[in-house]
Design an enzyme around this catalytic site. Structure first.
Site, mmCIF file in Angstrom:
data_model
loop_
_atom_site.group_PDB
_atom_site.id
_atom_site.type_symbol
_atom_site.label_atom_id
_atom_site.label_comp_id
_atom_site.label_asym_id
_atom_site.label_seq_id
_atom_site.Cartn_x
_atom_site.Cartn_y
_atom_site.Cartn_z
ATOM 1 N N LYS A 170 17.619 76.913 5.554
ATOM 2 C CA LYS A 170 17.599 78.124 4.731
ATOM 3 C C LYS A 170 17.466 79.318 5.674
ATOM 4 O O LYS A 170 16.388 79.650 6.148
ATOM 5 C CB LYS A 170 16.424 78.128 3.746
ATOM 6 C CG LYS A 170 16.617 79.221 2.692
ATOM 7 C CD LYS A 170 15.344 79.952 2.329
ATOM 8 C CE LYS A 170 15.006 81.155 3.132
ATOM 9 N NZ LYS A 170 15.923 82.287 3.129
ATOM 10 N N GLU A 245 6.547 79.335 14.068
ATOM 11 C CA GLU A 245 6.922 80.170 15.226
ATOM 12 C C GLU A 245 6.902 81.599 14.706
ATOM 13 O O GLU A 245 7.765 81.993 13.920
ATOM 14 C CB GLU A 245 8.336 79.824 15.709
ATOM 15 C CG GLU A 245 8.591 78.349 15.989
ATOM 16 C CD GLU A 245 7.969 77.868 17.282
ATOM 17 O OE1 GLU A 245 7.617 78.713 18.127
ATOM 18 O OE2 GLU A 245 7.823 76.643 17.434
ATOM 19 N N CYS A 279 11.044 88.557 18.855
ATOM 20 C CA CYS A 279 9.651 88.124 18.662
ATOM 21 C C CYS A 279 8.865 88.231 19.955
ATOM 22 O O CYS A 279 7.699 88.581 19.945
ATOM 23 C CB CYS A 279 9.624 86.697 18.144
ATOM 24 S SG CYS A 279 10.762 85.625 19.025
ATOM 25 N N GLU A 383 3.021 94.205 15.402
ATOM 26 C CA GLU A 383 4.410 94.012 15.815
ATOM 27 C C GLU A 383 5.267 95.070 15.118
ATOM 28 O O GLU A 383 5.316 95.117 13.890
ATOM 29 C CB GLU A 383 4.850 92.609 15.396
ATOM 30 C CG GLU A 383 6.232 92.241 15.878
ATOM 31 C CD GLU A 383 6.642 90.848 15.401
ATOM 32 O OE1 GLU A 383 6.450 90.537 14.211
ATOM 33 O OE2 GLU A 383 7.161 90.085 16.233
HETATM 34 P P1 NAD Z 1 10.060 86.671 7.214
HETATM 35 O O1 NAD Z 1 8.760 85.964 7.366
HETATM 36 O O2 NAD Z 1 10.145 87.778 6.259
HETATM 37 O O3 NAD Z 1 11.212 85.626 6.781
HETATM 38 C C1 NAD Z 1 11.480 84.464 7.544
HETATM 39 C C2 NAD Z 1 12.188 83.457 6.643
HETATM 40 O O4 NAD Z 1 11.253 83.024 5.644
HETATM 41 C C3 NAD Z 1 13.392 84.023 5.888
HETATM 42 O O5 NAD Z 1 14.398 83.034 5.833
HETATM 43 C C4 NAD Z 1 12.818 84.274 4.502
HETATM 44 O O6 NAD Z 1 13.773 84.255 3.474
HETATM 45 C C5 NAD Z 1 11.886 83.086 4.375
HETATM 46 N N1 NAD Z 1 10.866 83.192 3.334
HETATM 47 C C6 NAD Z 1 10.416 84.288 2.692
HETATM 48 N N2 NAD Z 1 9.522 83.941 1.749
HETATM 49 C C7 NAD Z 1 9.383 82.594 1.813
HETATM 50 C C8 NAD Z 1 8.610 81.634 1.114
HETATM 51 N N3 NAD Z 1 7.778 81.977 0.145
HETATM 52 N N4 NAD Z 1 8.741 80.341 1.451
HETATM 53 C C9 NAD Z 1 9.559 79.946 2.456
HETATM 54 N N5 NAD Z 1 10.340 80.811 3.147
HETATM 55 C C10 NAD Z 1 10.242 82.117 2.834
HETATM 56 O O7 NAD Z 1 10.484 87.114 8.690
HETATM 57 P P2 NAD Z 1 11.762 87.962 9.124
HETATM 58 O O8 NAD Z 1 11.548 89.376 8.761
HETATM 59 O O9 NAD Z 1 13.013 87.274 8.701
HETATM 60 O O10 NAD Z 1 11.692 87.777 10.705
HETATM 61 C C11 NAD Z 1 10.927 88.554 11.540
HETATM 62 C C12 NAD Z 1 9.693 87.828 12.009
HETATM 63 O O11 NAD Z 1 10.033 86.584 12.619
HETATM 64 C C13 NAD Z 1 8.959 88.609 13.071
HETATM 65 O O12 NAD Z 1 7.577 88.553 12.843
HETATM 66 C C14 NAD Z 1 9.327 87.875 14.343
HETATM 67 O O13 NAD Z 1 8.415 88.053 15.402
HETATM 68 C C15 NAD Z 1 9.369 86.474 13.876
HETATM 69 N N6 NAD Z 1 10.133 85.651 14.794
HETATM 70 C C16 NAD Z 1 9.482 84.728 15.557
HETATM 71 C C17 NAD Z 1 10.187 83.960 16.471
HETATM 72 C C18 NAD Z 1 9.506 82.945 17.337
HETATM 73 O O14 NAD Z 1 10.209 82.137 17.924
HETATM 74 N N7 NAD Z 1 8.192 82.941 17.458
HETATM 75 C C19 NAD Z 1 11.565 84.136 16.593
HETATM 76 C C20 NAD Z 1 12.196 85.081 15.803
HETATM 77 C C21 NAD Z 1 11.473 85.840 14.898
#
Ligand code: NAD
Length: 479
Positions: A170, A245, A279, A383
């Site tokens: 997803k 992550e 990230c 962040e």
């Molecule tokens: P987000 O947490 O808003 O969304 C991440 C994913 O989770 C999306 O696919 C979203 O649709 C899904 N999601 C949302 N609600 C959910 C639920 N209730 N249940 C399951 N899935 C759900 O994050 P974002 O804005 O897409 O990404 C940015 C964040 O990701 C930043 O904090 C960034 O640092 C982090 N990130 C971390 C890494 C790493 O490797 N540590 C890599 C890339 C991004």
């Protein structure tokens, strides 16, 4: 305009049972870029069912068969590399040059690295008459963010397939084009039906359905901390494994003897690259007091020359940020930095001044540098996920290490020094899962993951594969 009316379930492109159409916006122009169909809970359920049905046969494949499959995927990925780079630029707004040189090769490489790592791993260990076997955990839901839309799904899919798991991916709603292309690549490369399934949709719909699903054995989640907490809570009643992550606020320690050009390049590439939407972005820059003004004037000169604009143009360093919401969030942080007394050295509120009319509605942010930041300011603790550097001054190396580690996060660290021994010593003291020294190339063939609130998982190569394995002991083996 890109059009996608189908989900990929059980080896076929299928219409969703309860789908809704969503229009996507080009981050660079604010105009529509395409339409996709979002699935519903029934589609998530169908995908899990397909993955469950495919699991017995796929988990029984040999290491040699899976290695061959991973290499075939890598080869097909290479064939579609240009399409993938265009998809990433269209959805994320990253400069095409960055999509070509970073996003796509990093993603493509995951399949080869996983194949090699799998060949090196020992999945059965004999301890006398006890055998310790490492077996695939089962059906894995892979939930990914938008900021590395090719790499994130590729890393998870490569590790999961290497382990012998079947998956439901997803991806983030904002960046589905590259995920759709990944499904085409996997299909052409011969991934058996049901082993890989793709369901586009809202986190609150598809995510929630996967989190609580009794037939999902594991969730690999990359995204933000608050969403991860909800995922873990929802997964708790079924006691499934949840690997996270999450975000970061990564420090770059510029040691007193650092080469200034190397220090500036690290801050620019790792702090501002991908519009700061990384990230592991080097978003806190720790500089010795006696070199502060030298550092700031060199950094300002470099930042003010960066080309911000059309992501499809050859010489663009920085495209827009992904969405209007993201733009607003970043503006809020810049405003907070000013209000809390940080010194705005360059950049600031609003859009860059010299954008052409065609990009006026794009989500462009001015690359921004703050100095005189203290580590308790909001811009040093949270962040921002935008092109904003917070420069913090220190007096001793011990103090620099203390400030670096004084963060709720622990994803990445950067050390710049002319003294290799000291650089390593400082790197060893950083409470982060990954540290880059000087201008070392980013290594995607090692472990990736964070300490503290940056998550509990490790991805890539054998470390990533390990997350998708259960350990079983069989005691008393005599035949
Ligand atoms: P987000 O947490 O808003 O969304 C991440 C994913 O989770 C999306 O696919 C979203 O649709 C899904 N999601 C949302 N609600 C959910 C639920 N209730 N249940 C399951 N899935 C759900 O994050 P974002 O804005 O897409 O990404 C940015 C964040 O990701 C930043 O904090 C960034 O640092 C982090 N990130 C971390 C890494 C790493 O490797 N540590 C890599 C890339 C991004």
């Amino acid at each position: 305009m890109r059009e996608a009316q189908h989900l990929y379930i059980n080896g076929k492109w299928t219409e969703p049972e309860d789908g809704t159409v969503q229009e996507l916006t080009d981050p660079a122009t604010g105009r529509p870029s395409g339409r996709i169909v979002l699935g519903g809970a029934a589609d998530a359920d169908r995908a899990v069912h397909a993955a469950r049905e495919a699991f017995p046969a796929f988990s029984a494949t040999s290491v040699a068969e899976r290695t061959e499959l991973l290499e075939a995927i890598g080869a097909e990925y290479a064939r579609r590399a240009q399409d993938m780079a265009q998809a990433v630029t269209a959805e994320l707004g990253s400069p095409l040059s960055l999509s070509r040189t970073l996003h796509v090769p990093a993603a493509q490489g995951q399949f080869h690295h996983a194949a090699q790592a799998l060949g090196r791993m020992s999945l059965v260990e004999r301890r006398g008459s006890t055998w310790v076997r490492r077996e695939p955990v089962g059906v894995s839901a892979l939930i990914t963010p938008w900021n590395y839309p090719a790499l994130q799904p590729a890393g998870k899919v490569a590790s999961a397939l290497a382990a012998g798991c079947t998956v439901v991916l997803k991806p983030a709603q904002l960046s589905p084009y590259s995920a759709l292309l990944l499904a085409e690549i996997l299909d052409t490369a011969g991934v058996p039906a049901g082993v890989f399934n793709l369901v586009l949709g809202r986190g609150s719909v598809i995510g929630d359905a996967l989190n609580a699903h009794a037939d999902v054995d594991m969730i690999s989640f990359t995204g933000s901390g608050p969403v991860a907490v909800g995922v873990s809570d929802a997964a708790a009643p079924t006691a499934k494994r949840v690997v996270t992550e999450l975000g970061g606020k990564s420090p770059q320690i510029v040691l007193p003897d650092a080469d200034m050009d190397t220090a500036i390049e690290t801050a620019v590439l790792y702090g501002l690259g991908n519009s700061g939407q990384t990230c592991g972005a080097a978003s806190r820059t720790l500089v010795p007091r006696e070199r502060l003004e030298e550092f700031l004037s060199a950094l300002t000169a470099r930042v003010d020359q960066l080309k911000v604009g059309d992501p499809w143009a050859k010489d663009t360093f920085m495209g827009p940020v992904v969405s209007a919401d993201q733009w607003d969030t970043i503006q809020g942080y810049i405003r907070k930095g000013i209000d809390q007394g940080a010194r705005l050295v360059t950049g600031g509120l609003g859009k860059p001044e010299d954008l052409p009319d065609s990009l006026n509605d794009g989500h462009f942010v001015r690359p921004t540098v703050f100095a005189d930041v203290t580590n308790d300011m909001t811009i040093a603790r949270e962040e921002i996920f935008g092109p904003v550097l917070s420069v913090i001054t220190y007096d001793t190396v011990d103090e620099a290490v203390r400030i670096a580690n004084d963060s709720p996060f622990g994803l990445c660290g950067y050390v710049t020094s002319a003294d290799a021994r000291q650089a390593r010593a400082v790197a060893e003291q950083m409470r982060t899962g990954y540290v880059l020294i000087n201008d070392a190339d980013f290594d995607f063939n090692t472990s990736w993951g964070g300490y503290k609130q940056s998550g509990n998982g490790r991805e890539w190569a054998d470390f990533g594969i390990g997350e998708y394995l259960e350990t079983k002991s069989i005691v008393g083996v005599t035949a």
